[in-house]
Design a protein around this motif. Structure first.
Motif, PDB file in Angstrom:
ATOM      1  N   THR A 105      67.600  90.023  67.081  1.00 51.31           N
ATOM      2  CA  THR A 105      68.067  88.972  66.187  1.00 51.31           C
ATOM      3  C   THR A 105      69.311  88.299  66.747  1.00 51.31           C
ATOM      4  O   THR A 105      69.414  87.073  66.771  1.00 51.31           O
ATOM      5  N   LYS A 106      70.257  89.088  67.222  1.00 55.65           N
ATOM      6  CA  LYS A 106      71.478  88.520  67.805  1.00 55.65           C
ATOM      7  C   LYS A 106      71.145  87.671  69.028  1.00 55.65           C
ATOM      8  O   LYS A 106      71.683  86.574  69.192  1.00 55.65           O
ATOM      9  N   THR A 107      70.267  88.170  69.872  1.00 60.48           N
ATOM     10  CA  THR A 107      69.866  87.409  71.053  1.00 60.48           C
ATOM     11  C   THR A 107      69.204  86.103  70.653  1.00 60.48           C
ATOM     12  O   THR A 107      69.459  85.055  71.252  1.00 60.48           O
ATOM     13  N   SER A 108      68.372  86.154  69.636  1.00 60.86           N
ATOM     14  CA  SER A 108      67.691  84.949  69.161  1.00 60.86           C
ATOM     15  C   SER A 108      68.682  83.920  68.634  1.00 60.86           C
ATOM     16  O   SER A 108      68.624  82.744  68.998  1.00 60.86           O
ATOM     17  N   VAL A 109      69.607  84.364  67.791  1.00 59.92           N
ATOM     18  CA  VAL A 109      70.611  83.456  67.233  1.00 59.92           C
ATOM     19  C   VAL A 109      71.460  82.862  68.349  1.00 59.92           C
ATOM     20  O   VAL A 109      71.699  81.653  68.396  1.00 59.92           O
ATOM     21  N   GLN A 110      71.899  83.699  69.278  1.00 62.16           N
ATOM     22  CA  GLN A 110      72.731  83.205  70.366  1.00 62.16           C
ATOM     23  C   GLN A 110      71.953  82.239  71.264  1.00 62.16           C
ATOM     24  O   GLN A 110      72.496  81.231  71.703  1.00 62.16           O
ATOM     25  N   GLY A 111      70.695  82.526  71.515  1.00 62.96           N
ATOM     26  CA  GLY A 111      69.882  81.632  72.341  1.00 62.96           C
ATOM     27  C   GLY A 111      69.657  80.293  71.681  1.00 62.96           C
ATOM     28  O   GLY A 111      69.784  79.238  72.317  1.00 62.96           O
ATOM     29  N   ILE A 112      69.342  80.322  70.398  1.00 64.14           N
ATOM     30  CA  ILE A 112      69.120  79.077  69.654  1.00 64.14           C
ATOM     31  C   ILE A 112      70.393  78.239  69.647  1.00 64.14           C
ATOM     32  O   ILE A 112      70.382  77.050  69.966  1.00 64.14           O
ATOM     33  N   THR A 113      71.496  78.863  69.281  1.00 65.47           N
ATOM     34  CA  THR A 113      72.729  78.092  69.153  1.00 65.47           C
ATOM     35  C   THR A 113      73.309  77.697  70.502  1.00 65.47           C
ATOM     36  O   THR A 113      73.870  76.609  70.629  1.00 65.47           O
ATOM     37  N   GLN A 114      73.155  78.528  71.513  1.00 71.70           N
ATOM     38  CA  GLN A 114      73.673  78.163  72.832  1.00 71.70           C
ATOM     39  C   GLN A 114      72.948  76.939  73.369  1.00 71.70           C
ATOM     40  O   GLN A 114      73.555  76.068  73.979  1.00 71.70           O
ATOM     41  N   THR A 115      71.659  76.850  73.106  1.00 70.81           N
ATOM     42  CA  THR A 115      70.903  75.671  73.510  1.00 70.81           C
ATOM     43  C   THR A 115      71.468  74.424  72.835  1.00 70.81           C
ATOM     44  O   THR A 115      71.652  73.391  73.470  1.00 70.81           O
ATOM     45  N   LEU A 116      71.761  74.542  71.549  1.00 67.03           N
ATOM     46  CA  LEU A 116      72.338  73.403  70.838  1.00 67.03           C
ATOM     47  C   LEU A 116      73.755  73.100  71.310  1.00 67.03           C
ATOM     48  O   LEU A 116      74.135  71.936  71.458  1.00 67.03           O
TER      49      LEU A 116
END
Length: 188
Positions: A81-92
């Motif tokens: 979950t943390k990896t997913s959130v960080q990946g989504i937001t880092q892309t943005l």
């Protein structure tokens, strides 16, 4: 810009799922059969309904082994979950040009990561296997709806804390909500 953002989110989340599930299911199935284990113990499970994680435990008795396996499964869900959130937001974050937007996204990311414990409350054990040696394997599941509901709550809390709301902050929050939705829509 919207098309570029969509492509970036799809690419990042696709990569995350490929890296998490890079085990060849045929070889995992063969290995599982050789070890007399269910296939999900080695290959996990993937679908568009949520996130899965496998935990295992072998302690002095079955109850403690189950507790340990569930705890490990939840830790794996938290990491995913943390990896997913960080990946989504880092892309943005990478896609935003203005420094103010980047700061808004970083604040949203931090708030979302703080909510991972709330997100995991909705996780559940969906399968269990006890091996001949007493090792307990559990398959934990976090429903998509729980993930999205809690992340959107964190967006709402961030909005409530912002006294000087700008149009860029509102835009950023809308993009985050959209990215969370696309994460699951593109990863089945």
């Amino acid at each position: 810009m919207k098309k570029l953002l969509t492509l970036a989110v799809i690419a990042i989340t696709g990569f995350m799922f490929m890296s998490c599930g890079s085990t060849d299911t045929t070889s995992a199935a063969a290995q599982a059969a050789d070890l007399n284990l269910p296939e999900w113990v080695l290959a996990g499970r993937k679908d568009d309904k949520g996130i899965y994680a496998v935990g295992s435990g072998k302690l002095s008795n079955l109850v403690n082994s189950q507790k340990m396996a569930i705890a490990q499964g939840r830790l794996e869900l938290a990491a995913t979950t943390k990896t997913s959130v960080q990946g989504i937001t880092q892309t943005l974050v990478d896609d935003q040009g203005a420094e103010g937007d980047r700061q808004d996204l970083e604040a949203l990311t931090e708030n979302a990561l703080l909510k991972v414990d709330n997100i995991l409350v909705g996780s559940e054990k969906v399968d269990q296997y006890v091996a001949k040696d007493g090792t307990v394997y559990v398959l934990m599941f976090l429903p998509k709806e729980t993930f999205l509901t809690e992340l959107n709550k964190s967006l709402a809390e961030t909005k409530a804390k912002s006294f000087n709301r700008t149009s860029s902050a509102a835009y950023t929050e809308a993009k985050m909500a959209e990215a969370y939705e696309k994460y699951f829509a593109n990863n089945n």
